[in-house]
Design a protein around this motif. Sequence first.
Motif, mmCIF file in Angstrom:
data_model
loop_
_atom_site.group_PDB
_atom_site.id
_atom_site.type_symbol
_atom_site.label_atom_id
_atom_site.label_comp_id
_atom_site.label_asym_id
_atom_site.label_seq_id
_atom_site.Cartn_x
_atom_site.Cartn_y
_atom_site.Cartn_z
ATOM 1 N N LEU A 1 -45.992 -82.218 -100.686
ATOM 2 C CA LEU A 1 -45.109 -81.084 -100.960
ATOM 3 C C LEU A 1 -45.590 -79.833 -100.235
ATOM 4 O O LEU A 1 -44.782 -79.068 -99.693
ATOM 5 C CB LEU A 1 -45.042 -80.820 -102.470
ATOM 6 C CG LEU A 1 -44.252 -81.822 -103.310
ATOM 7 C CD1 LEU A 1 -44.397 -81.510 -104.795
ATOM 8 C CD2 LEU A 1 -42.764 -81.794 -102.929
ATOM 9 N N ALA A 2 -46.894 -79.630 -100.233
ATOM 10 C CA ALA A 2 -47.457 -78.462 -99.552
ATOM 11 C C ALA A 2 -47.176 -78.513 -98.053
ATOM 12 O O ALA A 2 -46.962 -77.475 -97.411
ATOM 13 C CB ALA A 2 -48.957 -78.365 -99.814
ATOM 14 N N ARG A 3 -47.160 -79.732 -97.511
ATOM 15 C CA ARG A 3 -46.856 -79.914 -96.089
ATOM 16 C C ARG A 3 -45.351 -79.917 -95.821
ATOM 17 O O ARG A 3 -44.923 -80.024 -94.674
ATOM 18 C CB ARG A 3 -47.441 -81.238 -95.595
ATOM 19 C CG ARG A 3 -48.959 -81.312 -95.603
ATOM 20 C CD ARG A 3 -49.577 -80.618 -94.419
ATOM 21 N NE ARG A 3 -49.162 -81.219 -93.152
ATOM 22 C CZ ARG A 3 -49.580 -80.796 -91.960
ATOM 23 N NH1 ARG A 3 -50.404 -79.759 -91.890
ATOM 24 N NH2 ARG A 3 -49.164 -81.372 -90.856
ATOM 25 N N LYS A 4 -44.565 -79.793 -96.925
ATOM 26 C CA LYS A 4 -43.100 -79.781 -96.838
ATOM 27 C C LYS A 4 -42.559 -81.054 -96.166
ATOM 28 O O LYS A 4 -41.646 -81.005 -95.337
ATOM 29 C CB LYS A 4 -42.610 -78.527 -96.108
ATOM 30 C CG LYS A 4 -43.006 -77.229 -96.790
ATOM 31 C CD LYS A 4 -42.364 -76.028 -96.148
ATOM 32 C CE LYS A 4 -42.816 -74.724 -96.791
ATOM 33 N NZ LYS A 4 -42.563 -74.663 -98.243
ATOM 34 N N VAL A 5 -43.161 -82.175 -96.522
ATOM 35 C CA VAL A 5 -42.720 -83.466 -96.001
ATOM 36 C C VAL A 5 -41.456 -83.895 -96.731
ATOM 37 O O VAL A 5 -41.421 -83.914 -97.969
ATOM 38 C CB VAL A 5 -43.812 -84.541 -96.193
ATOM 39 C CG1 VAL A 5 -43.311 -85.903 -95.748
ATOM 40 C CG2 VAL A 5 -45.058 -84.154 -95.415
ATOM 41 N N ARG A 6 -40.414 -84.223 -96.004
ATOM 42 C CA ARG A 6 -39.175 -84.665 -96.625
ATOM 43 C C ARG A 6 -39.381 -86.027 -97.284
ATOM 44 O O ARG A 6 -39.977 -86.916 -96.722
ATOM 45 C CB ARG A 6 -38.055 -84.749 -95.593
ATOM 46 C CG ARG A 6 -37.549 -83.375 -95.169
ATOM 47 C CD ARG A 6 -36.536 -83.468 -94.076
ATOM 48 N NE ARG A 6 -36.030 -82.155 -93.705
ATOM 49 C CZ ARG A 6 -35.352 -81.884 -92.607
ATOM 50 N NH1 ARG A 6 -35.083 -82.860 -91.750
ATOM 51 N NH2 ARG A 6 -34.931 -80.668 -92.355
ATOM 52 N N GLY A 7 -38.863 -86.133 -98.492
ATOM 53 C CA GLY A 7 -39.037 -87.382 -99.230
ATOM 54 C C GLY A 7 -40.424 -87.518 -99.805
ATOM 55 O O GLY A 7 -40.882 -88.634 -100.077
ATOM 56 N N ALA A 8 -41.104 -86.392 -100.034
ATOM 57 C CA ALA A 8 -42.492 -86.422 -100.498
ATOM 58 C C ALA A 8 -42.662 -87.213 -101.786
ATOM 59 O O ALA A 8 -43.591 -88.026 -101.918
ATOM 60 C CB ALA A 8 -43.003 -84.985 -100.694
ATOM 61 N N ILE A 9 -41.772 -87.001 -102.732
ATOM 62 C CA ILE A 9 -41.896 -87.670 -104.028
ATOM 63 C C ILE A 9 -41.722 -89.175 -103.887
ATOM 64 O O ILE A 9 -42.497 -89.965 -104.437
ATOM 65 C CB ILE A 9 -40.878 -87.087 -105.025
ATOM 66 C CG1 ILE A 9 -41.248 -85.630 -105.351
ATOM 67 C CG2 ILE A 9 -40.820 -87.915 -106.297
ATOM 68 C CD1 ILE A 9 -40.262 -84.927 -106.259
ATOM 69 N N LEU A 10 -40.725 -89.586 -103.121
ATOM 70 C CA LEU A 10 -40.497 -91.022 -102.924
ATOM 71 C C LEU A 10 -41.655 -91.657 -102.162
ATOM 72 O O LEU A 10 -42.109 -92.758 -102.500
ATOM 73 C CB LEU A 10 -39.189 -91.244 -102.170
ATOM 74 C CG LEU A 10 -38.814 -92.712 -101.908
ATOM 75 C CD1 LEU A 10 -38.614 -93.449 -103.218
ATOM 76 C CD2 LEU A 10 -37.563 -92.805 -101.045
ATOM 77 N N ILE A 11 -42.157 -90.980 -101.149
ATOM 78 C CA ILE A 11 -43.289 -91.490 -100.367
ATOM 79 C C ILE A 11 -44.493 -91.719 -101.275
ATOM 80 O O ILE A 11 -45.189 -92.737 -101.190
ATOM 81 C CB ILE A 11 -43.649 -90.522 -99.226
ATOM 82 C CG1 ILE A 11 -42.536 -90.512 -98.170
ATOM 83 C CG2 ILE A 11 -44.990 -90.897 -98.582
ATOM 84 C CD1 ILE A 11 -42.722 -89.449 -97.103
ATOM 85 N N SER A 12 -44.733 -90.753 -102.172
ATOM 86 C CA SER A 12 -45.867 -90.871 -103.089
ATOM 87 C C SER A 12 -45.696 -92.062 -104.025
ATOM 88 O O SER A 12 -46.639 -92.835 -104.240
ATOM 89 C CB SER A 12 -46.006 -89.589 -103.911
ATOM 90 O OG SER A 12 -46.984 -89.742 -104.915
ATOM 91 N N ILE A 13 -44.501 -92.228 -104.587
ATOM 92 C CA ILE A 13 -44.266 -93.341 -105.514
ATOM 93 C C ILE A 13 -44.477 -94.681 -104.819
ATOM 94 O O ILE A 13 -45.149 -95.577 -105.351
ATOM 95 C CB ILE A 13 -42.835 -93.257 -106.097
ATOM 96 C CG1 ILE A 13 -42.708 -92.056 -107.034
ATOM 97 C CG2 ILE A 13 -42.495 -94.544 -106.857
ATOM 98 C CD1 ILE A 13 -41.309 -91.849 -107.567
ATOM 99 N N VAL A 14 -43.926 -94.819 -103.621
ATOM 100 C CA VAL A 14 -44.052 -96.078 -102.879
ATOM 101 C C VAL A 14 -45.509 -96.346 -102.517
ATOM 102 O O VAL A 14 -46.023 -97.459 -102.709
ATOM 103 C CB VAL A 14 -43.172 -96.049 -101.604
ATOM 104 C CG1 VAL A 14 -43.458 -97.275 -100.743
ATOM 105 C CG2 VAL A 14 -41.696 -95.985 -101.970
ATOM 106 N N THR A 15 -46.177 -95.313 -102.008
ATOM 107 C CA THR A 15 -47.573 -95.472 -101.587
ATOM 108 C C THR A 15 -48.468 -95.873 -102.754
ATOM 109 O O THR A 15 -49.265 -96.823 -102.661
ATOM 110 C CB THR A 15 -48.105 -94.171 -100.961
ATOM 111 O OG1 THR A 15 -47.292 -93.817 -99.842
ATOM 112 C CG2 THR A 15 -49.548 -94.334 -100.518
ATOM 113 N N MET A 16 -48.326 -95.168 -103.871
ATOM 114 C CA MET A 16 -49.197 -95.452 -105.011
ATOM 115 C C MET A 16 -48.835 -96.763 -105.702
ATOM 116 O O MET A 16 -49.692 -97.393 -106.328
ATOM 117 C CB MET A 16 -49.159 -94.296 -106.009
ATOM 118 C CG MET A 16 -49.690 -92.973 -105.439
ATOM 119 S SD MET A 16 -51.216 -93.144 -104.440
ATOM 120 C CE MET A 16 -52.367 -93.823 -105.650
#
Length: 483
Positions: free
Chosen positions: A217-232
Amino acid sequence: MSEAQKTAARQDTGPSTVTGVDRFFRITERGSTFGREIRGGFATFFTMAYILVLNPLILGGAKDKFGEQLDPVQLTTATALVAAVMTIIMGVGGNLPLALAAGLGLNAVVAYQIAPLMSWDDAMGLIVLEGLLICVLVVTGLREAVMHAIPQPLKQAISVGIGLFIALIGFVDAGFVTRIPDAANTTVPVQLGGTGTLTGWPMLVFCVGVLLTVGLLARKVRGAILISIVTMTVVALVVNALADVDTWGLTTPEWPDKVVDAPDFGLLGQFSLFGAFGQIGVVTVVLLVFTLILSDFFDTMGTVVGVSAEAGLLDGDGKVPGLGKVLLVDGAAAVAGGAASASSATSYIESAAGVGEGARTGFANLVTGSLFGLALFLTPLLTIVPLQAAAPALVAVGFLMMTQVKHIDWDRYDIAVPAFLTIAVMPFTYSITNGIGAGFLAYVLIKTVLGRAKEVHWLLWGTAALFLVYFAIDPIEQLLGVG
């Protein structure tokens, strides 16, 4: 053949299907292209697809008055179905790049405030009732009147309070915060982890997930929340395969036997429109429906105006084109959400991601809605996400909602005190209704004490009176001999 001849030849062939679609959605007129609309549709889907995980997490993790829980697989199907259908309807009917799905905050009201008082069927019936009332308010023009009755700082405080409430739910669901059972021998009602310390691999997954999410989020990456869920989730799958984990809670991260499966529509139509009236008092029902309407109102209005402004679609007076249709579809989405047991569906601010990719019309919604439709058949894959991988998203959403606190004037006590009580009471009492009630009562009281009672809208007076009865229901029942 010259360019003029080519143009004439194209015109002679008559309007093509593409031209007809272009004209219907006004794609060229709004300075967009089919390519931009398609990219925008994909961007919006990937930035809000996390709701396919979080909605079943919130609703599926709660119990109704009778101890019943909703099936996560059926919840995933219902969530995807409502998002797909209502997003497409918004695109065709409202012609705005505005996607809809189960609203965060609204689902928390249903899961932790309403369901414990009645059955799930009755709770979802209240959602349908709320949606129908919103449609009536839109048609009669009263929706804007209600919007104007609530002071802007209180609207912002409600959003902030819901944000803190959602974050707390995330911490509790992940086990980062637990309630101390033996409250009589302790000094605080909650503690860190299960024993005052953080232990276990699942907790590590959650903590890393929080750090990853806020970093993205700090890096303003689009889809940050979804990326985090998938990665974790991938990390959790690896950890579960290699480490000795006692329990992950509700969901164990294990690769399913099959990735694609037929959707389970078992929850569709499982609602009772007036069943809640037989479970709890009329005053409580009225306040609960009012709470749902408030949450839906403010979230929708802010989202619609914000996304339309970002797309440059506001008219000269700063109004949203076709606002009446847009609000009517949004109200219908609440009805659809309740009828499918997916909680109230509402417009998503994540639609701004699609606007950022160039979407300017409802054609982008056809893409987003189709992707949600595709997700209907991927339920086995979506239901392997453990709480520890999804809960960081709740913490992140809480932060995003918290940012509105900067707009509140904390130097004015007639505003600051009601806002503070609204924000604080929600997470501390685990109730959005209680927070709104405390804020409204404090606002009316302070305005009266300062001799400025005329500044309070009559609708706010009426609501404050209802909340007064709500908070004092026990002594009132005792006085009346009905307790």
